[in-house]
Design a protein around this motif. Structure first.
Motif, PDB file in Angstrom:
ATOM      1  N   PHE A  36     -42.038  13.778  63.323  1.00 58.44           N
ATOM      2  CA  PHE A  36     -42.479  12.714  64.227  1.00 58.44           C
ATOM      3  C   PHE A  36     -41.955  11.346  63.779  1.00 58.44           C
ATOM      4  O   PHE A  36     -41.582  10.519  64.608  1.00 58.44           O
ATOM      5  CB  PHE A  36     -43.995  12.666  64.324  1.00 58.44           C
ATOM      6  CG  PHE A  36     -44.590  13.636  65.304  1.00 58.44           C
ATOM      7  CD1 PHE A  36     -43.951  13.961  66.496  1.00 58.44           C
ATOM      8  CD2 PHE A  36     -45.819  14.207  65.046  1.00 58.44           C
ATOM      9  CE1 PHE A  36     -44.521  14.836  67.400  1.00 58.44           C
ATOM     10  CE2 PHE A  36     -46.405  15.080  65.955  1.00 58.44           C
ATOM     11  CZ  PHE A  36     -45.760  15.404  67.128  1.00 58.44           C
ATOM     12  N   VAL A  37     -41.932  11.083  62.483  1.00 58.54           N
ATOM     13  CA  VAL A  37     -41.432   9.790  61.992  1.00 58.54           C
ATOM     14  C   VAL A  37     -39.952   9.630  62.340  1.00 58.54           C
ATOM     15  O   VAL A  37     -39.530   8.576  62.828  1.00 58.54           O
ATOM     16  CB  VAL A  37     -41.673   9.638  60.469  1.00 58.54           C
ATOM     17  CG1 VAL A  37     -40.924   8.436  59.913  1.00 58.54           C
ATOM     18  CG2 VAL A  37     -43.167   9.504  60.179  1.00 58.54           C
ATOM     19  N   VAL A  38     -39.165  10.667  62.105  1.00 52.60           N
ATOM     20  CA  VAL A  38     -37.741  10.601  62.454  1.00 52.60           C
ATOM     21  C   VAL A  38     -37.585  10.412  63.964  1.00 52.60           C
ATOM     22  O   VAL A  38     -36.758   9.622  64.429  1.00 52.60           O
ATOM     23  CB  VAL A  38     -36.997  11.870  61.969  1.00 52.60           C
ATOM     24  CG1 VAL A  38     -35.572  11.897  62.474  1.00 52.60           C
ATOM     25  CG2 VAL A  38     -37.036  11.948  60.456  1.00 52.60           C
ATOM     26  N   THR A  39     -38.397  11.108  64.737  1.00 50.45           N
ATOM     27  CA  THR A  39     -38.369  10.977  66.192  1.00 50.45           C
ATOM     28  C   THR A  39     -38.686   9.540  66.604  1.00 50.45           C
ATOM     29  O   THR A  39     -38.002   8.960  67.457  1.00 50.45           O
ATOM     30  CB  THR A  39     -39.374  11.958  66.833  1.00 50.45           C
ATOM     31  OG1 THR A  39     -39.072  13.282  66.401  1.00 50.45           O
ATOM     32  CG2 THR A  39     -39.326  11.898  68.340  1.00 50.45           C
ATOM     33  N   ALA A  40     -39.709   8.957  65.996  1.00 53.18           N
ATOM     34  CA  ALA A  40     -40.087   7.578  66.317  1.00 53.18           C
ATOM     35  C   ALA A  40     -38.976   6.601  65.956  1.00 53.18           C
ATOM     36  O   ALA A  40     -38.697   5.658  66.711  1.00 53.18           O
ATOM     37  CB  ALA A  40     -41.379   7.207  65.594  1.00 53.18           C
ATOM     38  N   LEU A  41     -38.344   6.803  64.815  1.00 59.19           N
ATOM     39  CA  LEU A  41     -37.235   5.916  64.431  1.00 59.19           C
ATOM     40  C   LEU A  41     -36.100   5.982  65.440  1.00 59.19           C
ATOM     41  O   LEU A  41     -35.494   4.958  65.770  1.00 59.19           O
ATOM     42  CB  LEU A  41     -36.738   6.270  63.034  1.00 59.19           C
ATOM     43  CG  LEU A  41     -37.685   5.911  61.888  1.00 59.19           C
ATOM     44  CD1 LEU A  41     -37.176   6.487  60.575  1.00 59.19           C
ATOM     45  CD2 LEU A  41     -37.865   4.410  61.786  1.00 59.19           C
ATOM     46  N   MET A  42     -35.822   7.173  65.958  1.00 59.77           N
ATOM     47  CA  MET A  42     -34.766   7.310  66.974  1.00 59.77           C
ATOM     48  C   MET A  42     -35.158   6.580  68.260  1.00 59.77           C
ATOM     49  O   MET A  42     -34.341   5.885  68.865  1.00 59.77           O
ATOM     50  CB  MET A  42     -34.487   8.777  67.282  1.00 59.77           C
ATOM     51  CG  MET A  42     -33.822   9.540  66.152  1.00 59.77           C
ATOM     52  SD  MET A  42     -32.177   8.893  65.737  1.00 59.77           S
ATOM     53  CE  MET A  42     -32.551   8.024  64.225  1.00 59.77           C
ATOM     54  N   GLU A  43     -36.420   6.716  68.662  1.00 66.55           N
ATOM     55  CA  GLU A  43     -36.861   6.044  69.884  1.00 66.55           C
ATOM     56  C   GLU A  43     -36.831   4.529  69.720  1.00 66.55           C
ATOM     57  O   GLU A  43     -36.349   3.805  70.598  1.00 66.55           O
ATOM     58  CB  GLU A  43     -38.264   6.494  70.280  1.00 66.55           C
ATOM     59  CG  GLU A  43     -38.713   5.853  71.590  1.00 66.55           C
ATOM     60  CD  GLU A  43     -40.093   6.274  72.042  1.00 66.55           C
ATOM     61  OE1 GLU A  43     -40.447   5.916  73.187  1.00 66.55           O
ATOM     62  OE2 GLU A  43     -40.826   6.944  71.290  1.00 66.55           O
ATOM     63  N   ILE A  44     -37.327   4.040  68.608  1.00 68.43           N
ATOM     64  CA  ILE A  44     -37.357   2.594  68.378  1.00 68.43           C
ATOM     65  C   ILE A  44     -35.941   2.037  68.299  1.00 68.43           C
ATOM     66  O   ILE A  44     -35.631   1.015  68.919  1.00 68.43           O
ATOM     67  CB  ILE A  44     -38.178   2.255  67.119  1.00 68.43           C
ATOM     68  CG1 ILE A  44     -39.660   2.588  67.357  1.00 68.43           C
ATOM     69  CG2 ILE A  44     -38.022   0.786  66.756  1.00 68.43           C
ATOM     70  CD1 ILE A  44     -40.501   2.568  66.107  1.00 68.43           C
ATOM     71  N   ALA A  45     -35.067   2.706  67.561  1.00 69.36           N
ATOM     72  CA  ALA A  45     -33.679   2.238  67.462  1.00 69.36           C
ATOM     73  C   ALA A  45     -33.002   2.271  68.828  1.00 69.36           C
ATOM     74  O   ALA A  45     -32.255   1.352  69.187  1.00 69.36           O
ATOM     75  CB  ALA A  45     -32.896   3.088  66.464  1.00 69.36           C
ATOM     76  N   GLY A  46     -33.283   3.315  69.602  1.00 65.63           N
ATOM     77  CA  GLY A  46     -32.693   3.441  70.924  1.00 65.63           C
ATOM     78  C   GLY A  46     -33.135   2.353  71.887  1.00 65.63           C
ATOM     79  O   GLY A  46     -32.432   2.050  72.850  1.00 65.63           O
ATOM     80  N   CYS A  47     -34.276   1.776  71.648  1.00 68.61           N
ATOM     81  CA  CYS A  47     -34.763   0.665  72.481  1.00 68.61           C
ATOM     82  C   CYS A  47     -34.429  -0.694  71.865  1.00 68.61           C
ATOM     83  O   CYS A  47     -34.206  -1.671  72.586  1.00 68.61           O
ATOM     84  CB  CYS A  47     -36.268   0.788  72.672  1.00 68.61           C
ATOM     85  SG  CYS A  47     -36.750   2.254  73.590  1.00 68.61           S
ATOM     86  N   PHE A  48     -34.406  -0.767  70.555  1.00 70.13           N
ATOM     87  CA  PHE A  48     -34.145  -2.026  69.851  1.00 70.13           C
ATOM     88  C   PHE A  48     -32.700  -2.493  70.046  1.00 70.13           C
ATOM     89  O   PHE A  48     -32.449  -3.677  70.283  1.00 70.13           O
ATOM     90  CB  PHE A  48     -34.447  -1.836  68.361  1.00 70.13           C
ATOM     91  CG  PHE A  48     -34.224  -3.050  67.517  1.00 70.13           C
ATOM     92  CD1 PHE A  48     -35.099  -4.118  67.554  1.00 70.13           C
ATOM     93  CD2 PHE A  48     -33.135  -3.127  66.649  1.00 70.13           C
ATOM     94  CE1 PHE A  48     -34.907  -5.235  66.766  1.00 70.13           C
ATOM     95  CE2 PHE A  48     -32.922  -4.235  65.861  1.00 70.13           C
ATOM     96  CZ  PHE A  48     -33.820  -5.298  65.912  1.00 70.13           C
ATOM     97  N   LEU A  49     -31.767  -1.571  69.958  1.00 62.09           N
ATOM     98  CA  LEU A  49     -30.348  -1.953  70.061  1.00 62.09           C
ATOM     99  C   LEU A  49     -29.996  -2.562  71.420  1.00 62.09           C
ATOM    100  O   LEU A  49     -29.353  -3.618  71.465  1.00 62.09           O
ATOM    101  CB  LEU A  49     -29.461  -0.758  69.724  1.00 62.09           C
ATOM    102  CG  LEU A  49     -29.518  -0.303  68.264  1.00 62.09           C
ATOM    103  CD1 LEU A  49     -28.751   0.989  68.072  1.00 62.09           C
ATOM    104  CD2 LEU A  49     -29.019  -1.386  67.332  1.00 62.09           C
TER     105      LEU A  49
END
Length: 110
Positions: free
Chosen positions: A10-23
């Motif tokens: 879940f943490v890795v999944t969250a990092l992908m989602e946040i990075a995908g929105c942050f960039l």
């Protein structure tokens, strides 16, 4: 899948989602070039794929994931945005993680 493995995924999944929105946000704010849209798209694709790796029904996965997302976003706030989390941020994250643990523990019993 045990609770620790589930939480780590879940943490890795969250990092992908946040990075995908942050960039894309960086690009829209003029703080990065359009090139960031490619890794953003890759991160969001990874986010979707990672959610499929859980053995539980998708509704349970999304519900449990929400708690980890909240806590990960607060850590992002501190490490990336440079804003120190308040006691309220930390308390809310702890409550969200407790909810995630209850849901994830239950689907392994069910």
């Amino acid at each position: 899948m045990n609770l620790a493995t589930t939480a780590a995924l879940f943490v890795v999944t969250a990092l992908m989602e946040i990075a995908g929105c942050f960039l894309p946000a960086l690009w829209l704010q003029g703080r990065a070039g359009a090139w960031v849209l490619l890794p953003a798209a890759a991160a969001l694709a990874a986010f979707v794929w990672l959610l499929t790796l859980h053995p539980a029904a998708s509704g349970r996965v999304y519900a449990a994931y929400g708690g980890v997302y909240v806590a990960t976003a607060v850590v992002w706030l501190w490490l990336v945005d440079g804003v120190r989390p308040s006691a309220w941020d930390l308390a809310g994250s702890a409550i969200a993680l407790a909810g995630m643990a209850v849901i994830a523990w239950g689907w392994q019993r069910g």
